[in-house]
Design an enzyme around this catalytic site. Structure first.
Site, PDB file in Angstrom:
ATOM      1  N   ARG A  10      10.710  10.339  -3.541  1.00 20.09           N
ATOM      2  CA  ARG A  10      10.359  11.530  -4.387  1.00 20.09           C
ATOM      3  C   ARG A  10      11.298  11.589  -5.689  1.00 20.09           C
ATOM      4  O   ARG A  10      11.202  12.228  -6.468  1.00 20.09           O
ATOM      5  CB  ARG A  10      10.707  12.733  -3.304  1.00 20.09           C
ATOM      6  CG  ARG A  10       9.273  12.436  -2.644  1.00 20.09           C
ATOM      7  CD  ARG A  10       9.521  13.815  -1.664  1.00 20.09           C
ATOM      8  NE  ARG A  10       8.388  13.544  -0.686  1.00 20.09           N
ATOM      9  CZ  ARG A  10       8.068  14.313   0.421  1.00 20.09           C
ATOM     10  NH1 ARG A  10       8.838  15.188   0.772  1.00 20.09           N
ATOM     11  NH2 ARG A  10       6.976  13.922   1.200  1.00 20.09           N
ATOM     12  N   LYS A  19       1.488   4.415   6.667  1.00 19.67           N
ATOM     13  CA  LYS A  19       2.706   4.649   5.899  1.00 19.67           C
ATOM     14  C   LYS A  19       3.443   5.803   6.378  1.00 19.67           C
ATOM     15  O   LYS A  19       2.883   6.693   6.782  1.00 19.67           O
ATOM     16  CB  LYS A  19       2.165   5.170   4.545  1.00 19.67           C
ATOM     17  CG  LYS A  19       3.330   5.457   3.500  1.00 19.67           C
ATOM     18  CD  LYS A  19       3.009   5.944   2.256  1.00 19.67           C
ATOM     19  CE  LYS A  19       4.206   6.249   1.433  1.00 19.67           C
ATOM     20  NZ  LYS A  19       3.744   6.739   0.046  1.00 19.67           N
ATOM     21  N   GLU A  31      -8.523   9.417  11.457  1.00 15.51           N
ATOM     22  CA  GLU A  31      -8.376   9.142  10.050  1.00 15.51           C
ATOM     23  C   GLU A  31      -8.832   8.094   9.574  1.00 15.51           C
ATOM     24  O   GLU A  31      -9.562   7.795   8.353  1.00 15.51           O
ATOM     25  CB  GLU A  31      -6.879   9.438   9.798  1.00 15.51           C
ATOM     26  CG  GLU A  31      -6.304  10.828   9.782  1.00 15.51           C
ATOM     27  CD  GLU A  31      -6.627  11.680   8.547  1.00 15.51           C
ATOM     28  OE1 GLU A  31      -7.319  11.096   7.886  1.00 15.51           O
ATOM     29  OE2 GLU A  31      -6.273  12.824   8.544  1.00 15.51           O
ATOM     30  N   CYS A  90      -2.771   9.995  -6.887  1.00 16.00           N
ATOM     31  CA  CYS A  90      -2.389  11.211  -6.424  1.00 16.00           C
ATOM     32  C   CYS A  90      -1.817  12.164  -7.471  1.00 16.00           C
ATOM     33  O   CYS A  90      -2.043  11.779  -8.744  1.00 16.00           O
ATOM     34  CB  CYS A  90      -1.161  10.939  -5.677  1.00 16.00           C
ATOM     35  SG  CYS A  90      -0.793  12.354  -4.396  1.00 16.00           S
ATOM     36  N   SER A 147      10.291   3.965   0.791  1.00 17.77           N
ATOM     37  CA  SER A 147      11.653   3.845   0.108  1.00 17.77           C
ATOM     38  C   SER A 147      12.843   4.103   1.052  1.00 17.77           C
ATOM     39  O   SER A 147      13.773   3.454   0.819  1.00 17.77           O
ATOM     40  CB  SER A 147      11.392   4.856  -1.047  1.00 17.77           C
ATOM     41  OG  SER A 147      11.307   6.390  -0.499  1.00 17.77           O
ATOM     42  N   ARG A 151       4.508  19.021   2.820  1.00 16.34           N
ATOM     43  CA  ARG A 151       3.211  18.343   2.809  1.00 16.34           C
ATOM     44  C   ARG A 151       2.581  18.397   4.126  1.00 16.34           C
ATOM     45  O   ARG A 151       1.825  17.676   4.365  1.00 16.34           O
ATOM     46  CB  ARG A 151       3.339  17.161   2.123  1.00 16.34           C
ATOM     47  CG  ARG A 151       3.722  17.423   0.467  1.00 16.34           C
ATOM     48  CD  ARG A 151       3.595  15.922  -0.068  1.00 16.34           C
ATOM     49  NE  ARG A 151       4.083  16.255  -1.288  1.00 16.34           N
ATOM     50  CZ  ARG A 151       4.982  15.609  -2.364  1.00 16.34           C
ATOM     51  NH1 ARG A 151       5.530  14.328  -1.744  1.00 16.34           N
ATOM     52  NH2 ARG A 151       5.003  15.693  -3.551  1.00 16.34           N
ATOM     53  N   LYS A 173      -1.082   8.368   6.605  1.00 19.11           N
ATOM     54  CA  LYS A 173       0.070   8.803   5.816  1.00 19.11           C
ATOM     55  C   LYS A 173       0.647  10.035   6.874  1.00 19.11           C
ATOM     56  O   LYS A 173       0.225  10.723   6.834  1.00 19.11           O
ATOM     57  CB  LYS A 173      -0.176   9.067   4.574  1.00 19.11           C
ATOM     58  CG  LYS A 173       1.059   9.352   3.641  1.00 19.11           C
ATOM     59  CD  LYS A 173       0.635   9.338   2.328  1.00 19.11           C
ATOM     60  CE  LYS A 173       1.929   9.957   1.446  1.00 19.11           C
ATOM     61  NZ  LYS A 173       1.416  10.102   0.071  1.00 19.11           N
ATOM     62  N   CYS A 223       0.833  14.477  -6.995  1.00 22.51           N
ATOM     63  CA  CYS A 223       2.025  15.134  -6.734  1.00 22.51           C
ATOM     64  C   CYS A 223       3.134  14.840  -8.076  1.00 22.51           C
ATOM     65  O   CYS A 223       3.951  15.919  -8.261  1.00 22.51           O
ATOM     66  CB  CYS A 223       2.706  14.728  -5.560  1.00 22.51           C
ATOM     67  SG  CYS A 223       2.668  12.752  -5.349  1.00 22.51           S
ATOM     68  N   CYS A 274       0.052  17.570  -3.750  1.00 27.14           N
ATOM     69  CA  CYS A 274      -0.976  16.644  -4.177  1.00 27.14           C
ATOM     70  C   CYS A 274      -2.290  16.831  -4.378  1.00 27.14           C
ATOM     71  O   CYS A 274      -3.174  16.201  -4.592  1.00 27.14           O
ATOM     72  CB  CYS A 274      -1.082  15.534  -2.691  1.00 27.14           C
ATOM     73  SG  CYS A 274       0.559  14.795  -2.247  1.00 27.14           S
TER      74      CYS A 274
END
Length: 324
Positions: free
Chosen positions: A204, A247, A232, A119, A273, A216, A194, A121, A129
Site C-alpha cells: 500500500r 493471496k 469464491e 483494480c 509484500s 476492505r 484474496k 484502489c 477498490c
C-alpha cells in the site's frame, strides 16, 4: 537393533536428495510484480520493500529485460496515476502508465508475458477498490468501471488481466467486455481468494493505495474462513476465470493445498509484500540467511499446490536457481 527401514539412507548425499526430491522450484514458476509510475527517468525506491522500485515507462523495460534474462517468464504490472479522483478515472486511460508500459515492454521484450492488475484502489482519491456511494463500496456500479480498465489493458496488448478488487461478478463483467470487443484470447487470472490481510502494508506504500477511511473487510475475505474460499473459486471459474489465485501465500498454505485438491484450473499464489519485507528485514538484521529463507518459502508455496508464484523475489530467485 535391526531397523527395517532407515529414512536417512536417502539423505546421506546431495545427489541422493536430488534424486528423491518431491518438489522442485524452477524459474518458470515465477511472476514478477512491477510498479509503473508517471514521469520520466523515475526509479523510486520503496522504503518498506528493499530492492523494489517504482519505475517510469521509459525505464521499466530495462528491469523487465533483466528479469527475462534471469529466466522469469511473466510480469504483473501495477500502475500509479498522475491524478486521483472519486471514480479512479485514470485507471482506464489509454495514455495511462500501465497502458503505455505494456506497449513499451512488448517492443523491448516481446517474449515476456504481460499480466495487468485490474483494480481502482491506486487510482481513487478514497483508496477503495470500487465506486463509493454513501460511504459504502457499490459493488454492481463498480463492475462497468473494472471492465473498462481490463479492456484498456487488452487493447494495449496485455496477455492476461488480473482483477484484484474482490467485487462480486467482476470476472463475468470483464469476460463479457473482452469477448464483445474481440479479445476472446485474453485470459483472466482472478484474485479469487484474496484475504483481508495485514501482510499488504508495504504494497500500500508502494502503490499509494491505502484506504482513506474504513477498511476492505466488507469485500476481501475473512482470514478465519476456508470453506468460503471454495465458493469464491467456484464462482470465478463459472464466470470464466482461466487461472485462480490465492493471496497471501505463506500464511494460507492450507487454503492453497485444499483448493489444489478441489479445482482443475491452474492455481497461482501471491507471496505478498509483507512476506517479502519480513524476509528482507530479518536478513538485514542477520537473523536468517536471505537466499536460503527466500527459496525455502517459495518451495513451500509450490509444495502446497501452487502452479505459479507471484513474488517480488522472482528475479533474484530465478538467477539463483539457474546458477545452482
Amino acid at each position: 537393533m535391526e531397523l527395517p527401514y532407515r529414512p536417512r539412507r536417502l539423505r546421506r548425499r546431495e545427489p541422493l536428495r536430488r534424486l528423491v526430491r518431491e518438489t522442485c522450484l524452477h524459474p518458470d514458476d515465477f511472476i514478477y510484480p512491477l510498479f509503473v509510475a508517471p514521469g520520466k527517468k523515475v526509479k523510486d525506491p520503496i522504503a518498506s520493500m528493499p530492492g523494489i522500485y517504482r519505475w517510469s515507462v521509459d525505464l521499466v523495460s530495462g528491469e523487465v529485460e533483466a528479469a527475462y534474462n534471469a529466466g522469469v517468464p511473466a510480469i504483473l504490472l501495477f500502475g500509479l496515476p498522475e491524478q486521483k479522483d472519486e471514480l479512479g478515472s485514470e485507471a482506464s486511460k489509454r495514455t495511462g502508465a500501465v497502458q503505455r508500459a505494456i506497449k513499451q515492454i512488448k517492443k523491448a521484450v516481446p517474449e515476456m508475458l504481460i499480466i495487468t492488475d485490474v483494480c481502482l484502489c491506486g487510482y481513487t482519491s478514497h483508496g477503495h477498490c470500487g465506486l463509493v456511494r454513501d460511504g459504502e463500496v457499490d459493488n454492481d456500479a463498480t463492475l462497468e468501471l473494472l471492465a473498462q480498465v481490463a479492456l484498456s489493458h487488452a487493447e494495449a496488448g496485455a496477455d492476461l488481466v488480473a482483477p484484484s478488487d474482490m467485487m462480486d461478478g467482476r470476472v463475468l463483467a470483464i469476460r463479457e467486455a473482452l469477448d464483445e470487443r474481440g479479445f476472446e484470447m485474453t485470459a483472466v487470472m482472478s484474485y479469487a481468494v484474496k484475504y483481508a490481510s495485514a501482510f499488504y502494508g508495504p504494497f500500500r506504500e508502494a502503490a499509494e493505495s491505502a484506504p482513506q477511511f474504513g477498511d476492505r473487510r466488507s469485500y476481501q475475505m475473512d482470514p478465519a474462513n476456508i470453506r468460503e474460499a471454495f465458493r469464491e473459486a467456484a464462482l470465478d471459474i463459472e464466470e470464466g476465470a482461466d487461472i485462480i489465485m490465492v493471496k497471501p501465500a505463506l500464511p494460507y498454505l492450507d487454503v492453497i493445498s485444499q483448493l489444489r485438491g478441489e479445482i482443475d484450473q491452474p492455481l497461482a499464489a501471491y507471496q505478498v509484500s509483507g512476506e517479502y519485507s519480513m524476509i528482507k528485514a530479518a536478513a538485514t538484521n542477520g537473523w536468517l540467511d536471505e537466499s536460503t529463507a527466500m527459496l525455502e518459502s517459495l518451495l513451500c508455496i509450490k509444495r502446497a499446490g501452487a502452479d505459479m508464484i507471484l513474488t517480488y523475489f522472482a528475479k533474484e530467485a530465478a538467477s539463483l536457481l539457474r546458477s545452482a
